[in-house]
Design a protein around this motif. Structure first.
Motif, PDB file in Angstrom:
ATOM      1  N   VAL A 119       1.001  -1.075   0.006  1.00  0.00           N
ATOM      2  CA  VAL A 119      -0.104   0.041   0.132  1.00  0.00           C
ATOM      3  C   VAL A 119       0.878   1.323  -0.032  1.00  0.00           C
ATOM      4  O   VAL A 119       1.722   1.443   1.062  1.00  0.00           O
ATOM      5  CB  VAL A 119      -1.020  -0.032   1.306  1.00  0.00           C
ATOM      6  N   THR A 120       0.933   1.880  -1.216  1.00  0.00           N
ATOM      7  CA  THR A 120       1.893   3.114  -1.313  1.00  0.00           C
ATOM      8  C   THR A 120       1.924   3.802  -0.267  1.00  0.00           C
ATOM      9  O   THR A 120       0.968   4.443   0.541  1.00  0.00           O
ATOM     10  CB  THR A 120       1.681   4.022  -2.331  1.00  0.00           C
ATOM     11  N   GLY A 121       3.375   4.093   0.266  1.00  0.00           N
ATOM     12  CA  GLY A 121       3.468   5.052   1.291  1.00  0.00           C
ATOM     13  C   GLY A 121       3.460   4.537   2.880  1.00  0.00           C
ATOM     14  O   GLY A 121       3.938   5.377   3.784  1.00  0.00           O
ATOM     15  N   HIS A 122       3.046   3.277   3.007  1.00  0.00           N
ATOM     16  CA  HIS A 122       3.174   2.773   4.519  1.00  0.00           C
ATOM     17  C   HIS A 122       4.665   2.211   4.518  1.00  0.00           C
ATOM     18  O   HIS A 122       5.133   1.337   3.628  1.00  0.00           O
ATOM     19  CB  HIS A 122       2.027   1.547   4.547  1.00  0.00           C
ATOM     20  N   ALA A 123       5.208   2.389   6.061  1.00  0.00           N
ATOM     21  CA  ALA A 123       6.468   1.794   6.084  1.00  0.00           C
ATOM     22  C   ALA A 123       6.089   0.290   6.569  1.00  0.00           C
ATOM     23  O   ALA A 123       5.280  -0.214   6.854  1.00  0.00           O
ATOM     24  CB  ALA A 123       7.208   2.416   7.331  1.00  0.00           C
ATOM     25  N   GLY A 124       6.927  -0.721   5.754  1.00  0.00           N
ATOM     26  CA  GLY A 124       6.738  -2.052   5.977  1.00  0.00           C
ATOM     27  C   GLY A 124       7.313  -2.532   7.324  1.00  0.00           C
ATOM     28  O   GLY A 124       8.580  -2.936   7.510  1.00  0.00           O
ATOM     29  N   VAL A 125       6.438  -2.713   8.056  1.00  0.00           N
ATOM     30  CA  VAL A 125       6.765  -3.266   9.549  1.00  0.00           C
ATOM     31  C   VAL A 125       7.243  -4.820   9.452  1.00  0.00           C
ATOM     32  O   VAL A 125       8.242  -4.969  10.037  1.00  0.00           O
ATOM     33  CB  VAL A 125       5.769  -2.900  10.760  1.00  0.00           C
ATOM     34  N   LEU A 126       6.603  -5.408   8.644  1.00  0.00           N
ATOM     35  CA  LEU A 126       6.828  -6.917   8.544  1.00  0.00           C
ATOM     36  C   LEU A 126       8.201  -7.098   7.808  1.00  0.00           C
ATOM     37  O   LEU A 126       8.920  -7.998   8.157  1.00  0.00           O
ATOM     38  CB  LEU A 126       5.764  -7.361   7.685  1.00  0.00           C
ATOM     39  N   ASP A 127       8.732  -6.191   7.133  1.00  0.00           N
ATOM     40  CA  ASP A 127       9.950  -6.397   6.572  1.00  0.00           C
ATOM     41  C   ASP A 127      10.996  -6.229   7.314  1.00  0.00           C
ATOM     42  O   ASP A 127      12.003  -6.918   7.389  1.00  0.00           O
ATOM     43  CB  ASP A 127      10.233  -5.117   5.649  1.00  0.00           C
ATOM     44  N   ARG A 128      10.639  -5.442   8.577  1.00  0.00           N
ATOM     45  CA  ARG A 128      11.786  -5.199   9.545  1.00  0.00           C
ATOM     46  C   ARG A 128      11.693  -6.482  10.568  1.00  0.00           C
ATOM     47  O   ARG A 128      12.785  -6.624  11.309  1.00  0.00           O
ATOM     48  CB  ARG A 128      11.476  -3.869  10.345  1.00  0.00           C
ATOM     49  N   ILE A 129      10.610  -7.112  10.637  1.00  0.00           N
ATOM     50  CA  ILE A 129      10.389  -7.884  12.082  1.00  0.00           C
ATOM     51  C   ILE A 129      10.421  -9.325  11.349  1.00  0.00           C
ATOM     52  O   ILE A 129      10.385 -10.238  12.474  1.00  0.00           O
ATOM     53  CB  ILE A 129       9.341  -7.597  12.972  1.00  0.00           C
ATOM     54  N   ASP A 130      10.638  -9.559  10.301  1.00  0.00           N
ATOM     55  CA  ASP A 130      10.368 -11.029  10.012  1.00  0.00           C
ATOM     56  C   ASP A 130      11.477 -12.141  10.501  1.00  0.00           C
ATOM     57  O   ASP A 130      11.025 -13.144  11.183  1.00  0.00           O
ATOM     58  CB  ASP A 130      10.399 -11.273   8.454  1.00  0.00           C
ATOM     59  N   SER A 131      12.868 -11.543  10.685  1.00  0.00           N
ATOM     60  CA  SER A 131      13.805 -12.446  11.481  1.00  0.00           C
ATOM     61  C   SER A 131      13.451 -12.549  12.789  1.00  0.00           C
ATOM     62  O   SER A 131      13.702 -13.560  13.445  1.00  0.00           O
ATOM     63  CB  SER A 131      15.014 -11.718  11.083  1.00  0.00           C
ATOM     64  N   ILE A 132      12.879 -11.358  13.570  1.00  0.00           N
ATOM     65  CA  ILE A 132      12.725 -11.394  14.813  1.00  0.00           C
ATOM     66  C   ILE A 132      11.514 -12.522  15.201  1.00  0.00           C
ATOM     67  O   ILE A 132      11.692 -13.411  16.035  1.00  0.00           O
ATOM     68  CB  ILE A 132      12.204 -10.218  15.487  1.00  0.00           C
ATOM     69  N   CYS A 133      10.509 -12.502  14.128  1.00  0.00           N
ATOM     70  CA  CYS A 133       9.508 -13.411  14.555  1.00  0.00           C
ATOM     71  C   CYS A 133       9.978 -15.001  14.550  1.00  0.00           C
ATOM     72  O   CYS A 133       9.582 -15.752  15.049  1.00  0.00           O
ATOM     73  CB  CYS A 133       8.405 -13.166  13.225  1.00  0.00           C
ATOM     74  N   PHE A 134      10.721 -15.238  13.514  1.00  0.00           N
ATOM     75  CA  PHE A 134      11.177 -16.930  13.454  1.00  0.00           C
ATOM     76  C   PHE A 134      12.171 -17.024  14.613  1.00  0.00           C
ATOM     77  O   PHE A 134      12.213 -18.027  15.041  1.00  0.00           O
ATOM     78  CB  PHE A 134      11.759 -16.926  12.084  1.00  0.00           C
ATOM     79  N   ALA A 135      13.012 -15.991  15.030  1.00  0.00           N
ATOM     80  CA  ALA A 135      14.050 -16.363  15.778  1.00  0.00           C
ATOM     81  C   ALA A 135      13.500 -16.554  17.392  1.00  0.00           C
ATOM     82  O   ALA A 135      13.965 -17.116  18.190  1.00  0.00           O
ATOM     83  CB  ALA A 135      15.057 -15.297  16.068  1.00  0.00           C
ATOM     84  N   ALA A 136      12.457 -15.628  17.779  1.00  0.00           N
ATOM     85  CA  ALA A 136      12.106 -15.782  19.253  1.00  0.00           C
ATOM     86  C   ALA A 136      11.649 -16.806  19.659  1.00  0.00           C
ATOM     87  O   ALA A 136      12.017 -16.977  20.847  1.00  0.00           O
ATOM     88  CB  ALA A 136      10.846 -14.410  19.205  1.00  0.00           C
ATOM     89  N   PRO A 137      10.531 -17.622  19.066  1.00  0.00           N
ATOM     90  CA  PRO A 137      10.152 -18.628  19.980  1.00  0.00           C
ATOM     91  C   PRO A 137      11.433 -19.595  20.097  1.00  0.00           C
ATOM     92  O   PRO A 137      11.231 -20.298  21.183  1.00  0.00           O
ATOM     93  CB  PRO A 137       9.158 -19.334  19.027  1.00  0.00           C
ATOM     94  N   VAL A 138      12.201 -19.900  19.064  1.00  0.00           N
ATOM     95  CA  VAL A 138      13.254 -20.705  19.133  1.00  0.00           C
ATOM     96  C   VAL A 138      14.374 -20.208  20.516  1.00  0.00           C
ATOM     97  O   VAL A 138      14.689 -21.106  21.128  1.00  0.00           O
ATOM     98  CB  VAL A 138      13.993 -20.862  17.848  1.00  0.00           C
ATOM     99  N   PHE A 139      14.757 -19.049  20.468  1.00  0.00           N
ATOM    100  CA  PHE A 139      15.374 -18.364  21.527  1.00  0.00           C
ATOM    101  C   PHE A 139      14.867 -18.489  22.708  1.00  0.00           C
ATOM    102  O   PHE A 139      15.463 -19.025  23.600  1.00  0.00           O
ATOM    103  CB  PHE A 139      15.583 -16.974  21.219  1.00  0.00           C
TER     104      PHE A 139
END
Lengths: 202, 377
Positions: B328-348
């Motif tokens: 959606v033009t102009g919105h900052a992508g939060v999901l772009d920034r946190i994708d690695s956090i999402c996968f690492a958090a439960p395992v960590f």
């Protein structure tokens, strides 16, 4: 701006995450008719609240009288947003909605209209009703501004009361006018395409 | 409801702000933010340079990342220094926004509307509410561990509810596909991410080398969460740099054309080394890990962070978008920034839990059943 309008526009903006894009068009306080696709109850309020404040105070959404003139809450909202109510059922030459709108806006106000005449359930853009044509016939100097509202039908589709807070985008395109000698069908087709072009311009 | 809120308020207050944050942890926070500030300054200087000196697209990308990390770390450290509940609320907002981007990008049908409503307004807040309750909740005069509920609510109960609610709506077109989309969105954007703030509520041990035994870790876990986030970001940078410098063999060209094996291994080694350095530099006071454990945890973070960004790339490819920010033009992508956090958090979280969590003195059975017996008698 009154409290109801402020609260409503804040909530609507929060829910729709609306991003506004001006494409070949700048916000202006000149008299305009914004015409948009209509898929959700939130359309008018979101578009209205996305306009800059100076423009907003001069802009009035047009809404259906049979819906908005019922009950205390709706009447209150109608007053707060200065909605311009149009009777969809009793359109006669004597009580022409076009004449009513022209009288109401005078020489200062702008309008938000949904020329499809109702909300489309599928999200597809329907055929335009002829009101837009007659309005510009009466006042050819008014700027007609096409608006495409994306994703609103997913936020609050027809027949739902609970919203899903997705991100939406409002594209406002270049103003157009009724050409000299342009027929009603041609003009409405051109207006409809102006809205559709904004959809593809992503 | 009011009574419930009051009770909840009481629970939240119990866990927060009992132990002051020690100096080493604060020093860690400050040094991370200082490093980012220096990088931010370098970015500004590079921006002024003429184009032929360095690729301006790379500089723009670099500046964008640094700015968003600076904002993220500053907000996060402020929240962490304030209290645990604030941090949970911030992660809740992040999750909510990420889910918003995810569902906006995913084509859903009209009949999914009400299921989506519950995903946004029931499961997402409930997950973070449970995380915020902490690990020892007083219910009917006995202690209840909210972990037992929040660790299964979305994978079990939401995954039963979603197909049921969608079935009720009476649209059978591509049914399995539709419920899978919603379920996956909840799992990644909400469930997985909620394990990051859940780190704050763990009761941990740490290895004391002088006595050669496990001792209770007398600290709030703010350093642990910050350490986790910082290492995920460090790993992202390392992968970016290694891919650019020596990257040859692209891992999955159709999914992500920049991720290479060289980048993956290079980043894994570098991140582990930085992970080992942190306990040494900060005298082992930031996390309960010793240098060796810290290196292993950094390796886990590196592998999972990589998995996260590749997986989310696949989804983006499928949907034909490059960044969530551009959908959606102009919105900052939060999901772009946190994708690695999402996968690492439960395992960590779970690796930490297996090795270092303090077991309660009473057996788990006694604690869990006491409440029920109270109710019955």
């Amino acid at each position: 701006m009154n409290l109801t309008a402020a609260t409503l526009s804040f909530c609507a903006k929060l829910l729709c995450g609306a991003k506004i894009r001006w494409i070949n068009c700048q916000p202006d306080i000149c008299q305009r008719i914004y015409f948009a696709n209509h898929t959700s109850h939130l359309d008018a309020i979101v578009l209205w609240s996305s306009l800059p404040k100076e423009v907003r105070v001069l802009t009035r959404p047009v809404a259906a009288k049979d819906y908005w003139d019922k009950g205390v809450v709706r009447r209150h909202i109608t007053k707060a947003l200065k909605l311009l109510l149009i009777d969809r059922h009793e359109i006669t030459a004597r009580r022409s909605p076009i004449q009513l709108m022209m009288n109401e806006i005078g020489q200062t106000d702008s309008l938000i209209v949904f020329p499809e005449g109702g909300r489309s359930a599928s999200g597809e853009l329907g055929e335009f009703k002829s009101g837009l044509y007659y309005m510009s016939k009466k006042r050819p100097e008014l700027e007609l501004v096409p608006v495409y509202m994306d994703n609103m039908n997913r936020v609050l589709p027809r027949g739902e009361i609970l919203p899903v807070p997705l991100l939406s985008c409002i594209s406002i395109g270049a103003p157009m006018w009724l050409e000299a000698g342009e027929s009603k069908v041609d003009f409405l087709e051109r207006a409809r395409n102006a809205v559709l072009n904004l959809k593809s311009e992503d | 409801m009011l009574c419930g809120m009051e009770r909840a308020g009481m629970f939240f207050a119990e866990t927060a702000q009992q132990i002051p944050i020690d100096f080493a942890t604060k020093a860690f926070f400050i040094s991370v933010i200082a490093t980012l500030l220096i990088l931010f300054g370098i970015g500004r200087i590079l921006k002024g340079r003429p184009d032929h000196f360095i690729d301006s697209a790379v500089v723009r990308n670099f500046n964008k990342r640094i700015t968003s990390w600076l904002a993220m770390t500053t907000i996060l450290s402020a929240a962490l220094l304030f209290n645990e509940t604030t941090t949970v609320v911030i992660f809740f907002l992040l999750s909510f926004w990420a889910l918003r981007e995810y569902v906006t990008m995913t084509p859903t049908r009209r009949a999914d509307h009400r299921t989506l409503f519950w995903a946004f307004f029931l499961f997402t807040p409930a997950q973070y509410f449970l995380v915020g309750l902490g690990r020892e909740v007083e219910v009917f005069n006995s202690k209840f561990d909210a972990y037992h509920l929040y660790s299964i609510m979305i994978p079990v109960y939401a995954s039963l509810f979603i197909p049921f609610r969608t079935a009720l709506s009476g649209d059978d077109k591509r049914f399995l596909e539709r419920i899978a989309k919603i379920q996956f969105g909840l799992l990644v954007c909400v469930y997985a991410l909620s394990y990051a703030p859940a780190l704050l509520y763990m009761k941990l041990n740490h290895w004391n080398p002088s006595t050669n035994s496990l001792e209770p870790w007398q600290d709030r876990n703010v350093g642990l969460l910050f350490y986790f986030i910082v290492l995920v970001q460090v790993n992202d940078v390392m992968q970016f740099i290694w891919d650019k410098m020596v990257g040859r063999k692209v891992i999955a060209p159709t999914i992500n054309s920049t991720r290479t094996w060289e980048g993956f291994f290079g980043a894994a080694v570098c991140t582990s080394l930085i992970g080992m350095l942190i306990p040494i530099v900060f005298a082992g006071r930031v996390t309960p890990f010793q240098w060796f454990g810290s290196g292993c945890m950094a390796l886990v973070i590196s592998v999972m962070g990589f998995a996260g960004s590749i997986t989310m790339s696949a989804i983006k490819r499928d949907r034909g978008v490059k960044d969530y920010g551009t959908l959606v033009t102009g919105h900052a992508g939060v999901l772009d920034r946190i994708d690695s956090i999402c996968f690492a958090a439960p395992v960590f979280y779970h690796v930490t839990r297996v090795f270092l969590e303090r077991r309660p003195a009473a057996t788990i059975e006694t604690i869990e059943t006491a409440g029920i017996w109270n109710l019955l008698s």
